[in-house]
Enzyme design. Sequence first.
Site, short mmCIF file in Angstrom:
data_model
loop_
_atom_site.label_atom_id
_atom_site.label_comp_id
_atom_site.label_asym_id
_atom_site.label_seq_id
_atom_site.Cartn_x
_atom_site.Cartn_y
_atom_site.Cartn_z
N ASP A 1 -5.80 -57.53 14.01
CA ASP A 1 -6.86 -56.94 13.25
C ASP A 1 -7.85 -57.99 13.01
O ASP A 1 -7.68 -59.39 12.68
CB ASP A 1 -6.22 -56.67 11.70
CG ASP A 1 -7.05 -56.25 10.78
OD1 ASP A 1 -7.96 -55.14 11.23
OD2 ASP A 1 -7.33 -56.93 9.74
N ASP B 1 -4.35 -59.72 8.08
CA ASP B 1 -4.41 -60.71 6.91
C ASP B 1 -3.60 -60.23 5.74
O ASP B 1 -3.65 -60.74 4.54
CB ASP B 1 -5.85 -60.94 6.57
CG ASP B 1 -6.73 -59.81 6.17
OD1 ASP B 1 -6.02 -58.66 6.37
OD2 ASP B 1 -7.75 -59.58 5.98
N ASP C 1 -3.33 -53.90 6.05
CA ASP C 1 -2.91 -53.69 7.22
C ASP C 1 -1.41 -53.34 7.23
O ASP C 1 -0.81 -53.22 8.30
CB ASP C 1 -3.00 -54.76 8.11
CG ASP C 1 -4.39 -55.36 8.24
OD1 ASP C 1 -5.20 -54.52 8.69
OD2 ASP C 1 -4.77 -56.48 8.43
#
Lengths: 618, 75
Positions: free
Chosen positions: A314, A511, A515
């Site tokens: 990501d 992080d 997500d």
Amino acid sequence: MVKIQQFLTKHRQGLVILMTILLVLAEAARWLGQMSLAYQVIMALTGVIGLLPILLTAISALRVRLVSIDVLVSIAVIGAFVIGEYNEAAIVTWLFMLGEVLEDLTLKKTRSAVKQLTDLAPQTALVVDADGNTHQEDVDFLDPGAHVLIKTGAQVPVDGTVLTGDALANEASITGEARLVKKEVGDSVYAGTILENGTLTVETTAAGDDTTFGKIIELVEEAQDSQTKTQRFIDRFAQYYTPFVLLVAVVVGLLTRDFRLAITVMVLGCPGALVIGVPASTVAGIGNGARRGILFKGSDVMDRLRQVDTIAFDKTGTLTRGKPTVQTLVVLKGDRQAIIDRAVAIEGQSDHPLARSIAALPTQQPLTATKVETVKGQGIRAEVDGQEYLLGNRALVNAVVGDDAALTRAVAQLVAAGDSLVILASADHQELAVFGIKDQLRPQAAVALHQLKQLGVKRLVMLTGDNTGTAKEIAATLPIDEVHAEMLPQDKARFVADEREGGHRVAFVGDGINDSPALAAADVAIAMGSGTDVAMDVADLVLVKSTLASLLTARRLARRTITNMNENIVIALLTVLLLFIGLFAGYVEMASGMLIHELSILIVILNSMRLIKYSPQN
Amino acid sequence: MEKVMMKLGGLTCPSCLAKIQKGVEAVDGTADVKVLFNAGKVKFTLDPAVSSPETVQEGIEKMGYTVQGTKMKEV
């Protein structure tokens, strides 16, 4: 009997020393000659002393219907007494006890890294009661809401919010970054960090196991005792293996009518090194990682990480720092400061990293936004001073703005510079502006990604909610194989699931903030930064130091640890094989068999200890 | 149900692990028994209506190990 057993366990080292002295005496008696009676008596005495603790352990194991190693050794030693081999009995028990003591000492060493970490956990807090008096209290008995006093040089005992005072804190134990962070009224402080300067009163939000640091410790503790598939197999195997050895010994005894051979088989069949080898590697490998801020949730995670061929990142917070700042503001219609004031009011309501960068801009007039409504994957709709505003990507503002040539030009320019965009448009067409926001790439990102590829990761993929142009621009400077932009959290999860379906082994690096679906879908979920509880819960691997270099280290360490485990399994199996070949060739007897057996245990532990010092070269 | 953690002493070899595991499982009302060898801890859930931590502790001590401390949390 329990008391005796506990006493013997406690004084095992003393027993071993006593037995050693007796053995030397017995040998001396024999050497002085003609004192074979004294020799026999001392040997028998040594054998009895050695047998006692082993026998008691064996009995308590049999009570819960477990045929443990102690059972095998006890029967073998009693057998030796029966056939009058007092010296065999003495030497076998002495070796077994000595082996256990050495095993205990060396295993302690393999646990040292984890122990260093758990020792950092705060134990007591200075609690301030309603009258302003202070007293020490165990952190486990503190409730949220308790007021705690922390002085210069002391450890922060709880997670909490600063009520009074200001100070400088070293938060390396939580963030991995060894720099001082200023703490003022209203700021959060974390258990396990150190106040380098200043005094604070803190209102407790979490104490003991519930703190972020407590969770890190719990994670590592559970991880060091976790099992790979291989080890679960070995443990199941060992449960049946030991009774099986007993059976084989009985059969051998009946067939050959050789009592001596039968009890020797029992000693040689002990599965020691096989049972201890893998956990020893696990604890050393996990401990090594924990010391570097690389928290594996288990040895099976190491096994999976080693096999990963695709890593999906990501973008925000992993490849980039995740702290974007506004670089440019292109005003197409309206007053510059008025637009900033309105944008700050609206974005102040959001937690999105881009929103936060806008909310950090200096305002002239504090405004409040009402009727705030999040449009998923697009932006925010809100009202300020009765006027409706749209703040987000092109798709969001298209309905209001339509085909605007000036806007398209401004957008194209910012995208070419690699900026992320937030467009502000008022519903009455009077205000229109574009914020160009840049998130710095992490230092060494390109180098680290190149090295990941050298380590055998075939594909590196960037997944982002950002627009395609910006994403490609950032990826251009990195060895990224694929870029997928304008993705919603569930799109990222679907991408990961599809890749796994296609036979790839996928790690997802995020992080941890938005997500979780993709993290949950991956073979190995990797979270950078330990600040959020979500990351700790969902992730298989937490990188406390948010650097790509620690991802590299993690992969190297995983590979090394699993190799070490396999080495230990091979050593253990080879030992048993050699022992039995030696036995039937007539080279190995009971005492020498026990010696080789104990040596093999020490060898696998020493082999695991190499993992503690192992330093992956990045 | 209560979540119980006991810090153990005298854990010297991995075979102790299987022993404690079986010993704690044998007490009625315990579930999810997990012995952490390296950490020297045993964790399990307990139905306080059926049994008490003291009973479990007695069982562990009878096998020759010491319980250095107990922590409980409601679930």
